[in-house]
Enzyme design. Structure first.
Site, PDB file in Angstrom:
ATOM      1  NE  ARG A 259      -2.596   0.979   3.541  1.00  0.00           N
ATOM      2  CZ  ARG A 259      -3.350   0.676   4.600  1.00  0.00           C
ATOM      3  NH1 ARG A 259      -4.606   0.307   4.432  1.00  0.00           N
ATOM      4  NH2 ARG A 259      -2.861   0.751   5.815  1.00  0.00           N
TER       5      ARG A 259
ATOM      6  CE  LYS B  86      -2.589   4.485   7.403  1.00  0.00           C
ATOM      7  NZ  LYS B  86      -3.811   5.058   7.950  1.00  0.00           N
TER       8      LYS B  86
ATOM      9  CD  GLU C 294     -11.979   5.810   4.315  1.00  0.00           C
ATOM     10  OE1 GLU C 294     -11.459   4.848   4.888  1.00  0.00           O
ATOM     11  OE2 GLU C 294     -11.429   6.450   3.406  1.00  0.00           O
TER      12      GLU C 294
HETATM   13  C1  LIG Z   1      -9.004   6.621   6.406  1.00  0.00           C
HETATM   14  C2  LIG Z   1      -8.750   5.221   6.831  1.00  0.00           C
HETATM   15  N1  LIG Z   1      -9.603   4.258   6.432  1.00  0.00           N
HETATM   16  C3  LIG Z   1      -9.411   2.979   6.770  1.00  0.00           C
HETATM   17  C4  LIG Z   1      -8.354   2.579   7.558  1.00  0.00           C
HETATM   18  C5  LIG Z   1      -8.170   1.141   7.894  1.00  0.00           C
HETATM   19  O1  LIG Z   1      -7.059   0.598   7.226  1.00  0.00           O
HETATM   20  P1  LIG Z   1      -6.259  -0.624   7.838  1.00  0.00           P
HETATM   21  O2  LIG Z   1      -7.253  -1.686   8.083  1.00  0.00           O
HETATM   22  O3  LIG Z   1      -5.261  -0.977   6.808  1.00  0.00           O
HETATM   23  O4  LIG Z   1      -5.640  -0.133   9.092  1.00  0.00           O
HETATM   24  C6  LIG Z   1      -7.446   3.549   8.005  1.00  0.00           C
HETATM   25  C7  LIG Z   1      -6.323   3.191   8.860  1.00  0.00           C
HETATM   26  O5  LIG Z   1      -5.292   2.904   8.435  1.00  0.00           O
HETATM   27  C8  LIG Z   1      -7.643   4.900   7.624  1.00  0.00           C
HETATM   28  O6  LIG Z   1      -6.783   5.848   8.013  1.00  0.00           O
END
Ligand SMILES: Cc1ncc(COP(=O)(O)O)c(C=O)c1O
Length: 361
Positions: free
Chosen positions: A105, A207, A243
């Site tokens: 990622r 991210k 989300e």
């Molecule tokens: C905006 C956002 N959505 C979703 C997630 C969940 O991602 P992950 O399951 O890879 O931690 C995160 C955290 O990392 C996030 O910052």
């Protein structure tokens, strides 16, 4: 190696199946970990120069980094981060959960942000090295986990808007407990109708650090009203659920679990991907699709997923002043089942048939 903080480990004995396991732990209040920063001993730093290759990463004492005032990250937000966790197993060893997914990622985020990135192997090796150097900070079983925060930043100086001439990959860690103050109790969300987190063609799907400062305002307003966090809608129709500020969302209706599909505006969560797989393995139908606010309000159960929040049941959603409650303030059956299946895997309690965990010695 030199240290910045109290390094004196305390020895804790855990009785496992009649045997006594010695685990050396740092001196901290393990019973009261929240999701706040607890500085540890070492961080990892690796630089990359103009030819795009990262070399000679090394551990150094955790502490301030030197940065040019004209660095790309400070001026133009050229930066990415990741988040993953290490768990203590009952036998005292340490498990990582799918670190190569975070590496991949970061690679795709780096591509979007015009940055070079470490290879998957460099990323995973650096995570392992950093966790092992800070192993006294991995909480004992039942007390939390070690949160690992890799960063990739444009550290080189730049004035005109362009990619930075130098990049730094850095990892620091902190022991953590529950993310939400509710702990594992259901959280209360408000659907945000004015602010948006992402737009089509933007950077919502990676991210990058800028995605997070921009949600602080909506989050602060929601928290001041007593909500745990904000649930964002799509910015075009203002109708489809996207989300939460730092986690993905799922709804359950009967035997069908649905979650917003990945269209570039939400983060492809690694916990999201894992829960989809775990739920399918358990015989649930899982649909990745457009999820409308109406679907959300009509659901039997709602839960959030993320590395920090793990799987957090949602107790209520408020939309335009109307509050809908789920599970009568308890945790829904499906949420509970999936939470246990995921966390048992992450902590090495159940056998990992998927090859998702990586044991460190
Ligand atoms: C905006 C956002 N959505 C979703 C997630 C969940 O991602 P992950 O399951 O890879 O931690 C995160 C955290 O990392 C996030 O910052």
């Amino acid at each position: 190696m030199p240290s910045m903080v109290s390094l004196l480990p305390t020895t804790r004995c855990e009785a496992v199946e009649g045997r006594t396991i010695r685990v050396d732990l740092a001196d901290t209040d393990w019973d009261n970990l929240g999701f706040g920063l607890v500085p540890t001993d070492y961080m990892y730093v690796m630089k990359c120069t103009q030819n795009g290759t990262f070399t000679e990463g090394k551990l150094q004492p955790y502490g301030p980094v030197e940065l040019s005032p004209s660095s790309g990250v400070l001026n133009y937000g050229q930066g990415l981060f990741e988040g993953l966790k290490a768990y203590r197993k009952e036998d005292g060893s340490i498990l990582l959960f799918r670190p190569e997914e975070n590496a991949l990622r970061m690679k795709s985020g780096a591509e979007r942000m015009c940055m070079p990135s470490p290879t998957v192997e460099q990323f995973v090796d650096a995570v392992k090295l950093t966790v092992l150097a800070n192993k006294h900070w991995v909480p004992p079983v039942g007390k939390g986990s070690l949160y690992i925060r890799p960063l990739l930043i444009g550290s080189g100086p730049i004035l005109g808007l362009a990619p930075a001439p130098e990049y730094t990959f850095l990892i620091f860690v902190s022991p953590v407990g529950n993310y939400f103050k509710e702990g594992l109790a259901p959280i209360n969300l408000i659907v945000e109708t004015d602010f948006h987190r992402a737009t089509p063609g933007g950077t919502g799907g990676v991210k990058t650090i800028g995605n997070y400062a921009s949600v602080l305002k909506a989050q602060a307003i929601a928290k001041a009203k007593g909500y745990s966090d904000v649930l964002y809608l799509d910015s075009v129709h203002k109708k489809y659920v996207e989300e939460v500020s730092s986690c993905n969302i799922f709804i359950v209706k009967g035997n069908v679990i649905s979650t917003p599909e990945l269209l570039g505006t939400i983060l492809p969560g690694i916990t999201r991907k894992s829960i989809i797989q775990v739920a399918r393995n358990q015989g649930y139908q899982v649909d990745e699709r457009l999820v409308s606010v109406d679907d959300l309000l009509d659901a039997d159960e709602v839960f959030c997923t993320g590395t920090a929040v793990v799987l957090s049941p949602v107790g209520s959603i408020t939309y335009h002043g109307k509050r809908v409650e789920y599970g009568h303030r308890g945790v829904g059956v499906v949420s509970q089942k999936l939470y246990c299946a995921l966390t048992d895997l992450q902590k090495g309690i159940t056998e990992d048939n998927m090859g998702w965990t990586m044991e460190l010695n």
